[in-house]
Design a protein around this motif. Structure first.
Motif, short mmCIF file in Angstrom:
data_model
loop_
_atom_site.label_atom_id
_atom_site.label_comp_id
_atom_site.label_asym_id
_atom_site.label_seq_id
_atom_site.Cartn_x
_atom_site.Cartn_y
_atom_site.Cartn_z
N ALA A 199 0.83 -1.20 0.00
CA ALA A 199 0.00 0.00 0.00
C ALA A 199 0.87 1.25 0.00
CB ALA A 199 -0.92 -0.01 1.22
N PHE A 200 0.59 2.15 -0.90
CA PHE A 200 1.25 3.45 -1.05
C PHE A 200 2.74 3.34 -1.39
CE2 PHE A 200 -2.20 4.03 2.07
CZ PHE A 200 -2.99 4.90 1.35
N LEU A 201 3.23 2.14 -1.58
CA LEU A 201 4.65 1.96 -1.86
C LEU A 201 5.05 2.64 -3.17
CD1 LEU A 201 7.05 0.56 -0.56
CD2 LEU A 201 6.58 -1.44 -1.97
N HIS A 202 4.14 2.62 -4.16
CA HIS A 202 4.46 3.21 -5.46
C HIS A 202 4.74 4.72 -5.35
CE1 HIS A 202 0.12 3.77 -4.95
NE2 HIS A 202 0.21 4.80 -5.80
N TRP A 203 4.10 5.39 -4.39
CA TRP A 203 4.36 6.82 -4.21
C TRP A 203 5.80 7.07 -3.78
CZ3 TRP A 203 1.04 10.01 -6.22
CH2 TRP A 203 -0.31 9.69 -6.27
N TYR A 204 6.25 6.28 -2.85
CA TYR A 204 7.61 6.46 -2.33
C TYR A 204 8.66 6.01 -3.34
CZ TYR A 204 5.30 7.33 2.08
OH TYR A 204 4.53 7.87 3.06
N LYS A 205 8.38 4.93 -4.05
CA LYS A 205 9.32 4.47 -5.07
C LYS A 205 9.42 5.48 -6.21
CE LYS A 205 9.61 -0.18 -5.64
NZ LYS A 205 9.09 -1.49 -6.05
N GLY A 206 8.30 6.13 -6.50
CA GLY A 206 8.29 7.17 -7.52
C GLY A 206 9.12 8.38 -7.14
N GLU A 207 9.30 8.60 -5.84
CA GLU A 207 10.10 9.71 -5.34
C GLU A 207 11.57 9.32 -5.16
OE1 GLU A 207 9.23 12.95 -4.77
OE2 GLU A 207 7.29 12.46 -5.66
N GLY A 208 11.90 8.07 -5.50
CA GLY A 208 13.29 7.65 -5.48
C GLY A 208 13.69 6.76 -4.32
N MET A 209 12.74 6.38 -3.47
CA MET A 209 13.10 5.49 -2.36
C MET A 209 13.20 4.06 -2.87
SD MET A 209 11.03 6.78 1.00
CE MET A 209 11.78 5.55 2.04
N GLU B 42 13.01 -0.09 -1.98
CA GLU B 42 12.22 -0.95 -1.12
C GLU B 42 13.03 -1.43 0.10
OE1 GLU B 42 9.19 -4.68 -1.78
OE2 GLU B 42 9.74 -3.44 -3.50
N MET B 43 14.33 -1.50 -0.05
CA MET B 43 15.19 -1.92 1.06
C MET B 43 15.15 -0.91 2.21
SD MET B 43 16.55 -4.84 0.70
CE MET B 43 17.90 -4.76 1.88
N GLU B 44 14.89 0.36 1.90
CA GLU B 44 14.80 1.38 2.94
C GLU B 44 13.62 1.10 3.86
OE1 GLU B 44 15.83 5.58 1.76
OE2 GLU B 44 15.67 4.66 -0.25
N PHE B 45 12.53 0.58 3.31
CA PHE B 45 11.37 0.23 4.13
C PHE B 45 11.70 -0.93 5.05
CE2 PHE B 45 9.35 2.49 0.66
CZ PHE B 45 8.43 3.26 1.33
N GLN B 46 12.40 -1.93 4.51
CA GLN B 46 12.77 -3.08 5.32
C GLN B 46 13.74 -2.67 6.43
OE1 GLN B 46 14.22 -5.79 2.36
NE2 GLN B 46 12.18 -6.18 1.52
N GLU B 47 14.66 -1.77 6.11
CA GLU B 47 15.62 -1.30 7.11
C GLU B 47 14.90 -0.50 8.20
OE1 GLU B 47 19.52 1.61 7.39
OE2 GLU B 47 18.97 0.76 5.44
N ALA B 48 13.95 0.34 7.79
CA ALA B 48 13.19 1.13 8.78
C ALA B 48 12.39 0.20 9.69
CB ALA B 48 12.27 2.10 8.06
N ASP B 49 11.80 -0.85 9.13
CA ASP B 49 11.04 -1.81 9.92
C ASP B 49 11.97 -2.51 10.92
OD1 ASP B 49 8.67 -3.26 10.65
OD2 ASP B 49 9.49 -4.97 9.54
N LYS B 50 13.14 -2.90 10.48
CA LYS B 50 14.11 -3.56 11.37
C LYS B 50 14.55 -2.61 12.48
CE LYS B 50 18.67 -5.72 11.53
NZ LYS B 50 18.95 -5.06 12.77
N ASN B 51 14.81 -1.36 12.13
CA ASN B 51 15.22 -0.37 13.14
C ASN B 51 14.13 -0.17 14.19
OD1 ASN B 51 17.66 -0.01 11.87
ND2 ASN B 51 17.04 1.86 10.81
N GLN B 52 12.88 -0.15 13.74
CA GLN B 52 11.78 0.04 14.67
C GLN B 52 11.63 -1.18 15.57
OE1 GLN B 52 7.94 0.90 12.98
NE2 GLN B 52 7.32 1.92 14.86
N ARG B 53 11.79 -2.36 15.03
CA ARG B 53 11.70 -3.58 15.84
C ARG B 53 12.84 -3.63 16.86
NH1 ARG B 53 7.15 -5.96 14.94
NH2 ARG B 53 6.34 -5.83 12.85
N ASP B 54 14.03 -3.16 16.46
CA ASP B 54 15.16 -3.07 17.40
C ASP B 54 14.83 -2.11 18.54
OD1 ASP B 54 16.59 -4.88 15.89
OD2 ASP B 54 17.85 -3.34 14.92
#
Length: 134
Positions: free
Chosen positions: A85-95, A97-109
Motif C-alpha cells: 500500500a502506497f509503496l508506489h508513491w515512495y518508489k516514484g520519489e526515489g526510495m 524498497e530496502m529502505e522500508f525493510q531497514e526502517a522496519d528492522k530499526n523500529q523492531r530493534d
C-alpha cells in the motif's frame, strides 16, 4: 500555576501510571514553568481568535509505555507493507524498497530495547554499594 501544583499533578500521574515507570530511576520526571505567554504568530490564528492564551505547556516523556505505540505502528506498517500500500508513491520519489525493510528492522530493534529497559531489574543494595565506592 505554581511549581508546587505542577509537582503535585506530576506525582499523581506517576502514582497512577506506576507500572509504566521503572523503579530504578526514582526522579524520572522533570518539569519547568514558563510564565511568558506564546506570541500570536507561534500558534494557529484560528485558535487565537477563539481562546486568548495566557500560558502554554509542553510535556516530553520517554517511558517504556512508548513501546506499545511503536508496536502498534510496526503492526500497521507490516500490514500495509504486505499489501504494498502506497509503496508506489515512495518508489516514484526515489526510495528503494530496502529502505522500508531497514526502517522496519530499526523500529523492531527499538521495541526490543524498550522491552529490555522495561524488564531490567536493578538490585538496589548493589547500586548503593557502587555509589559508596565513588
Amino acid at each position: 500555576m505554581s511549581t508546587e501544583e505542577v509537582d503535585a499533578e506530576v506525582l499523581k500521574i506517576q502514582d497512577k501510571q506506576s507500572e509504566d515507570f521503572v523503579e530504578w530511576i526514582p526522579n524520572n520526571i522533570k518539569s519547568s514553568i514558563c510564565t511568558v505567554p506564546p506570541r500570536p504568530h507561534d500558534i494557529r490564528v484560528e485558535l487565537e481568535k477563539r481562546i486568548p492564551l495566557d500560558m502554554s505547556g509542553t510535556f516530553v516523556a520517554n517511558t517504556t509505555a512508548l513501546k506499545g505505540i511503536f508496536q502498534r505502528i510496526a503492526t500497521q506498517f507490516a500490514k500495509m507493507y504486505k499489501r504494498k500500500a502506497f509503496l508506489h508513491w515512495y518508489k516514484g520519489e526515489g526510495m528503494d524498497e530496502m529502505e522500508f525493510q531497514e526502517a522496519d528492522k530499526n523500529q523492531r530493534d527499538l521495541i526490543t530495547e524498550y522491552q529490555d529497559k522495561q524488564d531490567a531489574v536493578v538490585n538496589l543494595d548493589e547500586a548503593e554499594a557502587d555509589d559508596d565506592d565513588i
